[in-house]
Design an enzyme around this catalytic site. Structure first.
Site, short mmCIF file in Angstrom:
data_model
loop_
_atom_site.label_atom_id
_atom_site.label_comp_id
_atom_site.label_asym_id
_atom_site.label_seq_id
_atom_site.Cartn_x
_atom_site.Cartn_y
_atom_site.Cartn_z
N GLU A 124 7.35 -21.70 7.86
CA GLU A 124 7.39 -20.86 9.05
C GLU A 124 8.33 -21.39 10.11
OE1 GLU A 124 4.14 -21.78 12.33
OE2 GLU A 124 3.18 -21.14 10.46
N GLU A 133 0.81 -1.22 0.00
CA GLU A 133 0.00 0.00 0.00
C GLU A 133 0.84 1.27 0.00
OE1 GLU A 133 -3.09 0.24 -0.43
OE2 GLU A 133 -4.03 -1.65 0.16
#
Length: 316
Positions: A130, A99
């Site tokens: 992960e 963004e």
């Protein structure tokens, strides 16, 4: 060295025991029959749960502010802001980073989101990613970290090896490190220079940390990027004067921002934007400072992009 079934069982029991100590994984017996409630009743409970998140964030505001000041100082020297996480936490980091270019006209390399398992992990689970500190180190090595960079490890549990490994690798190379988690006394906060722990409590659905924990992380990431950009002069008051007009909506927004900042007529705004190749900040400076396009560009460059400083120079 081989990995036996006994080893796997031992690791499984160890991890299970660790998860049982985490607030974000706690079971709430009072909600054990939530599936028997009406949809409206469940929605009301969930809404009430979500309403507690901003209060939890508020307890960490001094730590958040200190981290932001440290990030802004480094980014003003050319450093980057890099998020690193797995699963929901990684996706939130990628979202926040993506963004920044349209909102603040940053280069895509200035704010970066790393997710364990790479871009494909945005939409599909990448098994085992992960759990790898080494994968985090490898991802960061590709970015050639410098001491002016900041790495933000994001993990609801605060124990995710990828996030902890990212912070450890970055800190060893002199980069600024921030650990954002939702459990107190987390390994992630301990590994980072700036530990931010937003303790939102057990989730509506046991262990579903995309809920309150995810909301808390989103709020903090919003603060980290937005306030850093304010400190870097990417805004004028609360106006996004570095917005990139890449579509019709943003072009209309650009004109509105110039109008709000200057009170100028539509004709004057169009002339100013034409004289500055559509750069909102420059256009505002030409109107309020009474300078031409090239002069506006020079003053902004000399002021490191801070419009208020450039305006003071134009009238001084």
């Amino acid at each position: 060295m081989t990995f036996s079934t006994a080893d796997a069982s031992s690791n499984h029991h160890s991890l299970r025991a660790e998860l049982e100590t985490l607030t974000t994984e706690a079971f709430r017996p009072e909600l054990s029959e939530i599936d028997r409630l009406s949809t409206l009743e469940i929605a009301k409970i969930m809404n009430a749960e979500d309403a507690t998140v901003p209060t939890a964030v508020a307890t960490q505001l001094p730590r958040i502010a200190a981290a932001i000041d440290a990030v802004a100082e480094r980014m003003s020297r050319g450093g980057r802001l890099i998020y690193a996480g797995a699963g929901t936490a990684g996706r939130l980091g990628v979202l926040d980073a993506s963004e920044c270019p349209p909102t603040f006209n940053t280069d895509p390399t200035e704010v970066v989101g790393l997710i364990a398992g790479g871009p494909s992990a945005m939409v599909t689970s990448v098994e085992g990613a992960e759990d790898s500190r080494e994968l985090a180190a490898a991802d960061l090595k590709e970015l050639s970290l410098t001491p002016d960079d900041t790495v933000v490890g994001v993990s609801a549990s605060g124990r995710t090896p990828y996030a902890v490994g990212a912070v450890e690798h970055a800190r060893a190379r002199g980069a600024l490190t921030i650990g954002l988690s939702c459990n107190a006394h987390s390994a992630l906060a301990a590994a980072a220079e700036h530990g931010i722990e937003i303790v939102v409590g057990p989730e509506l659905l046991t262990g579903s940390t995309r809920l309150k924990a995810g909301t808390a992380q989103k709020l903090v990431l919003n603060m980290l990027s937005t306030i850093t950009m304010i400190r870097l002069g990417k805004t004028y008051g609360n106006l996004m004067v570095d917005v990139r007009a890449s579509n019709e909506k943003l072009r209309a927004r650009s004109r509105r921002i110039v109008a709000l900042a200057t009170g100028a007529s539509d004709e004057e705004i169009e002339q100013a934007l034409a004289a500055t190749d559509g750069e909102v900040k420059n256009a505002i400076l030409t109107i309020l400072g009474g300078v031409d396009g090239p002069t506006a560009a020079r003053l902004l460059e000399e002021s490191d992009g801070h419009l208020r400083a450039a305006l003071a120079a134009s009238t001084g």
